[in-house]
Design a protein around this motif. Structure first.
Motif, PDB file in Angstrom:
ATOM      1  N   PRO A  61      38.374  26.667  93.197  1.00  0.00           N
ATOM      2  CA  PRO A  61      39.099  25.489  93.683  1.00  0.00           C
ATOM      3  C   PRO A  61      38.185  24.540  94.453  1.00  0.00           C
ATOM      4  O   PRO A  61      36.994  24.788  94.622  1.00  0.00           O
ATOM      5  CB  PRO A  61      40.167  26.101  94.595  1.00  0.00           C
ATOM      6  CG  PRO A  61      39.536  27.353  95.106  1.00  0.00           C
ATOM      7  CD  PRO A  61      38.623  27.856  94.015  1.00  0.00           C
ATOM      8  N   GLY A  62      38.778  23.458  94.955  1.00  0.00           N
ATOM      9  CA  GLY A  62      38.047  22.505  95.779  1.00  0.00           C
ATOM     10  C   GLY A  62      37.885  21.158  95.114  1.00  0.00           C
ATOM     11  O   GLY A  62      37.086  21.020  94.182  1.00  0.00           O
ATOM     12  N   LEU A  63      38.608  20.122  95.596  1.00  0.00           N
ATOM     13  CA  LEU A  63      38.637  18.829  94.920  1.00  0.00           C
ATOM     14  C   LEU A  63      37.819  17.741  95.621  1.00  0.00           C
ATOM     15  O   LEU A  63      37.395  16.790  94.969  1.00  0.00           O
ATOM     16  CB  LEU A  63      40.086  18.344  94.767  1.00  0.00           C
ATOM     17  CG  LEU A  63      41.006  19.248  93.941  1.00  0.00           C
ATOM     18  CD1 LEU A  63      42.410  18.652  93.887  1.00  0.00           C
ATOM     19  CD2 LEU A  63      40.457  19.446  92.542  1.00  0.00           C
ATOM     20  N   ASP A  64      37.627  17.850  96.929  1.00  0.00           N
ATOM     21  CA  ASP A  64      36.891  16.816  97.669  1.00  0.00           C
ATOM     22  C   ASP A  64      35.513  17.355  98.025  1.00  0.00           C
ATOM     23  O   ASP A  64      35.394  18.296  98.818  1.00  0.00           O
ATOM     24  CB  ASP A  64      37.648  16.425  98.937  1.00  0.00           C
ATOM     25  CG  ASP A  64      38.855  15.555  98.641  1.00  0.00           C
ATOM     26  OD1 ASP A  64      39.084  15.241  97.463  1.00  0.00           O
ATOM     27  OD2 ASP A  64      39.554  15.177  99.598  1.00  0.00           O
ATOM     28  N   ILE A  65      34.474  16.741  97.473  1.00  0.00           N
ATOM     29  CA  ILE A  65      33.151  17.356  97.480  1.00  0.00           C
ATOM     30  C   ILE A  65      32.092  16.346  97.915  1.00  0.00           C
ATOM     31  O   ILE A  65      32.141  15.169  97.538  1.00  0.00           O
ATOM     32  CB  ILE A  65      32.797  17.873  96.060  1.00  0.00           C
ATOM     33  CG1 ILE A  65      33.943  18.729  95.502  1.00  0.00           C
ATOM     34  CG2 ILE A  65      31.492  18.650  96.070  1.00  0.00           C
ATOM     35  CD1 ILE A  65      33.869  18.940  94.000  1.00  0.00           C
ATOM     36  N   ALA A  66      31.116  16.833  98.683  1.00  0.00           N
ATOM     37  CA  ALA A  66      29.920  16.048  99.007  1.00  0.00           C
ATOM     38  C   ALA A  66      28.703  16.943  98.844  1.00  0.00           C
ATOM     39  O   ALA A  66      28.726  18.116  99.237  1.00  0.00           O
ATOM     40  CB  ALA A  66      29.991  15.502 100.431  1.00  0.00           C
ATOM     41  N   GLY A  67      27.655  16.408  98.253  1.00  0.00           N
ATOM     42  CA  GLY A  67      26.449  17.201  98.038  1.00  0.00           C
ATOM     43  C   GLY A  67      25.311  16.336  97.544  1.00  0.00           C
ATOM     44  O   GLY A  67      25.363  15.098  97.618  1.00  0.00           O
ATOM     45  N   VAL A  68      24.297  16.988  97.021  1.00  0.00           N
ATOM     46  CA  VAL A  68      23.071  16.304  96.587  1.00  0.00           C
ATOM     47  C   VAL A  68      22.850  16.570  95.099  1.00  0.00           C
ATOM     48  O   VAL A  68      22.960  17.716  94.640  1.00  0.00           O
ATOM     49  CB  VAL A  68      21.867  16.811  97.403  1.00  0.00           C
ATOM     50  CG1 VAL A  68      20.574  16.177  96.894  1.00  0.00           C
ATOM     51  CG2 VAL A  68      22.059  16.517  98.880  1.00  0.00           C
ATOM     52  N   SER A 117      27.576  11.342 107.512  1.00  0.00           N
ATOM     53  CA  SER A 117      27.199  12.731 107.280  1.00  0.00           C
ATOM     54  C   SER A 117      27.924  13.273 106.054  1.00  0.00           C
ATOM     55  O   SER A 117      28.961  12.752 105.621  1.00  0.00           O
ATOM     56  CB  SER A 117      27.535  13.596 108.497  1.00  0.00           C
ATOM     57  OG  SER A 117      28.924  13.861 108.564  1.00  0.00           O
ATOM     58  N   MET A 118      27.411  14.344 105.508  1.00  0.00           N
ATOM     59  CA  MET A 118      28.036  14.959 104.348  1.00  0.00           C
ATOM     60  C   MET A 118      29.404  15.554 104.698  1.00  0.00           C
ATOM     61  O   MET A 118      30.317  15.560 103.877  1.00  0.00           O
ATOM     62  CB  MET A 118      27.119  16.027 103.769  1.00  0.00           C
ATOM     63  CG  MET A 118      25.784  15.497 103.301  1.00  0.00           C
ATOM     64  SD  MET A 118      25.963  14.254 102.001  1.00  0.00           S
ATOM     65  CE  MET A 118      25.593  15.253 100.572  1.00  0.00           C
ATOM     66  N   THR A 119      29.546  16.047 105.913  1.00  0.00           N
ATOM     67  CA  THR A 119      30.830  16.581 106.347  1.00  0.00           C
ATOM     68  C   THR A 119      31.891  15.491 106.354  1.00  0.00           C
ATOM     69  O   THR A 119      33.010  15.680 105.857  1.00  0.00           O
ATOM     70  CB  THR A 119      30.698  17.207 107.751  1.00  0.00           C
ATOM     71  OG1 THR A 119      29.661  18.177 107.739  1.00  0.00           O
ATOM     72  CG2 THR A 119      31.995  17.855 108.174  1.00  0.00           C
ATOM     73  N   GLU A 331      24.338  20.565 109.442  1.00  0.00           N
ATOM     74  CA  GLU A 331      24.430  19.163 109.813  1.00  0.00           C
ATOM     75  C   GLU A 331      25.640  18.920 110.700  1.00  0.00           C
ATOM     76  O   GLU A 331      26.725  19.457 110.461  1.00  0.00           O
ATOM     77  CB  GLU A 331      24.555  18.329 108.522  1.00  0.00           C
ATOM     78  CG  GLU A 331      24.770  16.855 108.751  1.00  0.00           C
ATOM     79  CD  GLU A 331      25.161  16.156 107.452  1.00  0.00           C
ATOM     80  OE1 GLU A 331      24.722  15.035 107.270  1.00  0.00           O
ATOM     81  OE2 GLU A 331      25.893  16.748 106.665  1.00  0.00           O
ATOM     82  N   SER A 332      25.488  18.133 111.721  1.00  0.00           N
ATOM     83  CA  SER A 332      26.613  17.812 112.610  1.00  0.00           C
ATOM     84  C   SER A 332      27.525  16.808 111.928  1.00  0.00           C
ATOM     85  O   SER A 332      27.137  16.110 111.008  1.00  0.00           O
ATOM     86  CB  SER A 332      26.094  17.224 113.920  1.00  0.00           C
ATOM     87  OG  SER A 332      25.519  15.946 113.711  1.00  0.00           O
TER      88      SER A 332
END
Length: 333
Positions: A61-68, A117-119, A331-332
């Motif tokens: 699962p998991g629909l909202d994503i941030a990454g590289v 930030s990625m968060t 990361e903060s």
């Protein structure tokens, strides 16, 4: 192989487990992203409980994503070279972002500016884009109008209040009493407890009996129906949690407009243009956050192993702001 949160069969959040899964391979026009953060949404536990006919198990699962961006398939997008920071709202039919790596079409991804930030980027897509679609794209509030947000303390509600206030509307919101100060801090002018037995009359009185120009309902079809009856002539309602029937208001009377908001339907019922528009909306939200015009909602971060418990708490509907799962780095926010 990679770490992932796995759903072996439809069930409650407690049935999810951390395990190993094969690292996906990007197809034509897709990129492989190393996930930094993935935000949780009510749709995550709702889908897990019922499953989807197109899923293969175990499902991630998991629909909202941030990454590289880590790699690209054939016909790579020149916007997204390896190393680009990206965020997006995933097609719910695909494996999601609660894993070390995930693939998705490059066209749906927004580039995360360095100031965000990625968060925070992961916390924006579902809630922020739903609010943006409802307020900016559909309702288009104007300065001096009265706006109502029903169920304002959640993610979509928090962004809706901010966008309505930024447009110059007088924002009246419903939420439980403990959340009034929080929602007022986001820009609401008046808060009413949704437990009030005279809520409809109190809401109309808050407009000086004028009625609302725009209503964003985030509660239920019954709540949306109440909002429909609170509109003034020519007003509009955006229904996020189920649409009311226009048959409940007299025809050729207040002449309301009704907007059903279904963000993920861009994948299931839209074309490539609708899907690329998801990236445009998120790009705009990221810009607003980067310049300080839109405040991220309060964020609680958890690890992958703590995700089932976090989804259980989310299902009890008393989480303020967003829960974000951190998969890489410290990361903060």
């Amino acid at each position: 192989m990679m770490r992932a949160l796995l759903l072996d069969r439809p069930g409650p959040p407690s049935s999810l487990r951390v395990g190993d899964a094969a690292r996906p391979v990007p197809g034509v026009g897709e990129v492989l992203v190393r996930v930094d953060a993935a935000a949780l949404n009510p749709v995550d536990y709702q889908l897990a409980s019922g499953g989807h006919p197109l899923w293969t198990y175990p499902h991630i699962p998991g629909l909202d994503i941030a990454g590289v961006v880590h790699d690209a398939g054939p016909a790579p997008d020149p916007r997204l070279p390896v190393g680009t920071r990206v965020a997006w709202h995933q097609d719910l039919r695909r494996p999601g972002g609660l894993a070390d790596y995930v693939t998705a079409p490059a066209a749906v991804m927004a580039v995360v500016p360095p100031e965000v930030s990625m968060t925070v980027a992961a916390s924006l897509p579902c809630a922020g884009m739903t609010a943006y679609q409802a307020v900016v794209r559909r309702l288009r509030p104007e300065r001096g109008q009265y706006a109502l947000v029903q169920g304002a303390s959640g993610g979509v509600g928090g962004f809706s209040v901010q966008l309505l206030a930024a447009a110059g509307a007088t924002v009246i919101a419903t939420a439980s009493a403990p959340n009034h100060a929080y929602v007022r801090g986001l820009g609401a002018d008046t808060l009413l407890d949704y437990h009030r037995t005279d809520l409809g009359a109190a809401l109309r009185a808050a407009t000086g009996e004028r009625g609302f120009d725009v209503v964003v309902d985030l509660v239920s079809p019954a709540s949306a129906e109440r909002g429909l009856h609170l509109l003034r002539h020519g007003g509009g309602l955006a229904a996020v949690a189920g649409r009311p029937s226009l048959d409940t208001v007299e025809p050729f009377g207040i002449a309301p407009s009704l907007h059903e908001i279904a963000l993920g339907a861009a994948y299931t019922h839209g074309d490539r243009g609708h899907q690329a528009d998801l990236a445009l909306m998120l790009t705009e939200l990221l810009r607003l956050v980067a310049e300080g015009s839109l405040a991220p909602l309060p964020i609680e971060t958890v690890g992958l192993a703590d995700t089932p418990d976090a989804l259980e708490r989310l299902a009890r509907r008393h989480v303020r702001g967003k829960i974000v799962v951190r998969l890489a780095g410290l990361e903060s926010i």
